[in-house]
Write an enzyme that holds these catalytic residues in place. Sequence first.
Site, mmCIF file in Angstrom:
data_model
loop_
_atom_site.group_PDB
_atom_site.id
_atom_site.type_symbol
_atom_site.label_atom_id
_atom_site.label_comp_id
_atom_site.label_asym_id
_atom_site.label_seq_id
_atom_site.Cartn_x
_atom_site.Cartn_y
_atom_site.Cartn_z
ATOM 1 N N TYR A 147 -85.560 -67.364 -74.684
ATOM 2 C CA TYR A 147 -84.232 -67.771 -74.216
ATOM 3 C C TYR A 147 -83.141 -67.034 -74.990
ATOM 4 C CZ TYR A 147 -80.570 -71.062 -72.689
ATOM 5 O OH TYR A 147 -79.442 -71.638 -72.153
ATOM 6 N N GLU A 149 -83.196 -64.238 -76.965
ATOM 7 C CA GLU A 149 -83.136 -62.782 -76.752
ATOM 8 C C GLU A 149 -82.893 -62.451 -75.283
ATOM 9 O OE1 GLU A 149 -82.676 -61.096 -79.225
ATOM 10 O OE2 GLU A 149 -84.124 -61.383 -80.834
ATOM 11 N N GLY A 150 -83.419 -63.297 -74.394
ATOM 12 C CA GLY A 150 -83.159 -63.092 -72.958
ATOM 13 C C GLY A 150 -81.670 -63.165 -72.671
ATOM 14 N N ARG A 279 -74.720 -76.598 -85.672
ATOM 15 C CA ARG A 279 -74.069 -75.895 -84.572
ATOM 16 C C ARG A 279 -72.742 -76.552 -84.231
ATOM 17 N NH1 ARG A 279 -77.807 -75.672 -79.822
ATOM 18 N NH2 ARG A 279 -79.143 -73.986 -80.484
HETATM 19 N N1 UDP Z 1 -84.202 -83.594 -80.667
HETATM 20 C C1 UDP Z 1 -84.660 -84.790 -81.207
HETATM 21 N N2 UDP Z 1 -85.355 -85.638 -80.387
HETATM 22 C C2 UDP Z 1 -85.582 -85.382 -79.066
HETATM 23 C C3 UDP Z 1 -85.086 -84.156 -78.523
HETATM 24 C C4 UDP Z 1 -84.406 -83.290 -79.356
HETATM 25 O O1 UDP Z 1 -84.470 -85.080 -82.401
HETATM 26 O O2 UDP Z 1 -86.200 -86.224 -78.403
HETATM 27 C C5 UDP Z 1 -83.423 -82.689 -81.554
HETATM 28 C C6 UDP Z 1 -83.882 -81.234 -81.516
HETATM 29 O O3 UDP Z 1 -84.931 -81.009 -82.437
HETATM 30 C C7 UDP Z 1 -82.594 -80.524 -81.906
HETATM 31 C C8 UDP Z 1 -81.477 -81.412 -81.310
HETATM 32 O O4 UDP Z 1 -82.099 -82.687 -81.098
HETATM 33 O O5 UDP Z 1 -82.441 -80.504 -83.305
HETATM 34 C C9 UDP Z 1 -80.928 -80.893 -80.009
HETATM 35 O O6 UDP Z 1 -82.021 -80.609 -79.173
HETATM 36 P P1 UDP Z 1 -81.867 -80.201 -77.653
HETATM 37 O O7 UDP Z 1 -83.258 -79.933 -77.137
HETATM 38 O O8 UDP Z 1 -81.053 -81.197 -76.918
HETATM 39 O O9 UDP Z 1 -80.993 -78.861 -77.635
HETATM 40 P P2 UDP Z 1 -80.894 -77.581 -78.588
HETATM 41 O O10 UDP Z 1 -79.567 -77.698 -79.219
HETATM 42 O O11 UDP Z 1 -81.997 -77.605 -79.602
HETATM 43 O O12 UDP Z 1 -81.005 -76.422 -77.654
#
Ligand code: UDP
Length: 322
Positions: A147, A149-150, A279
């Site tokens: 994702y 690098e894409g 972030r």
């Molecule tokens: N996360 C979590 N529990 C979940 C799903 C995600 O703790 O059930 C964490 C994940 O590890 C990341 C953050 O929540 O640190 C945001 O994850 P998401 O998949 O929503 O988006 P990302 O910002 O990682 O693309």
Amino acid sequence: MKTILVTGGTGFLGSNLCHRLIKDGERVICLDNNYTGRMENIQDLLDHPNFKFVKHDVCQPIPVKEKVDQIYNLACPASPPAYQGKHSIETTRTCVLGALNILDFAKKNNARILQTSTSEIYGEPLVHPQVETYRGNVNPIGIRSCYDEGKRCAESLFFDYHRHEGVDIKVIRIFNTYGPNMDPNDGRVVSNFICQALSGQDITIYGDGHQTRSFCYVDDLIEAIVRMMNSHEGFTGPVNTGNPGEFTIKELAEMVVKKIGGTSKVVYKDLPSDDPTQRRPDITLAKRELGWEPKVPLSDGLDKTIEYFKTQVHLFKKGEDK
Ligand code: UDP
């Protein structure tokens, strides 16, 4: 009235964008192969005279014959569980071949084209908050790289088509967004936490929950996308679009549990590799060039999103079964 092509139009953001453009009185062609998108997100638009759905993979030459004025390119799996697993190669293919196809189509149509890039291009950011001039810190061989690098390659293609082919481009980098039309089984944190709480399952925090994210409500994000598309000639971006309010994942879990109540308890699971520690967008550029900033606080957005997921929670499957 403009004719506008939306690729990825049955997905979470794409379907919200289609609804907004129809409301604005535009003619919308929605293109999707429904790989991760869902027809129910656009069901109410199918009979609208200004709306047309085309089932198509953006990696194949675009079959649209009508003259198109603007193109929003949103086609791509966007949820980490979707792109890290069996869809990883498909994700790179969609980012890169999809961008090539849609850029060729834009050139042929002399259409303005907007690319939905991502905060993921910053990888594990060493600059905080992230500014557009930061070049990122991406692991090129990790499980998120298909994702990351894409999307980086797609940005590169957009700027080369702009420089060498004269294509009128706009590039935005979207930070975490949530709201109605998210797939309950999408696997992202907001949908997981809300659906887990609504169905009395454990709330799964990955890692220690101290990692941060900034969550933007979908209506705010769609406003930014539309403003960027219609921004002044010569402003290409890339521009960050997201809500600068920064929360730990633990704080998010606490907010959701407090709002929904119920019997769910918080459990801690392994952190997936390359999961970014922090972030937050710097949105100075978006404020200046688009006159845009998000208006919906996380608490209000979560309330609306919880109402939506109440209608979806019967579809929610427990982690492993997805
Ligand atoms: N996360 C979590 N529990 C979940 C799903 C995600 O703790 O059930 C964490 C994940 O590890 C990341 C953050 O929540 O640190 C945001 O994850 P998401 O998949 O929503 O988006 P990302 O910002 O990682 O693309």
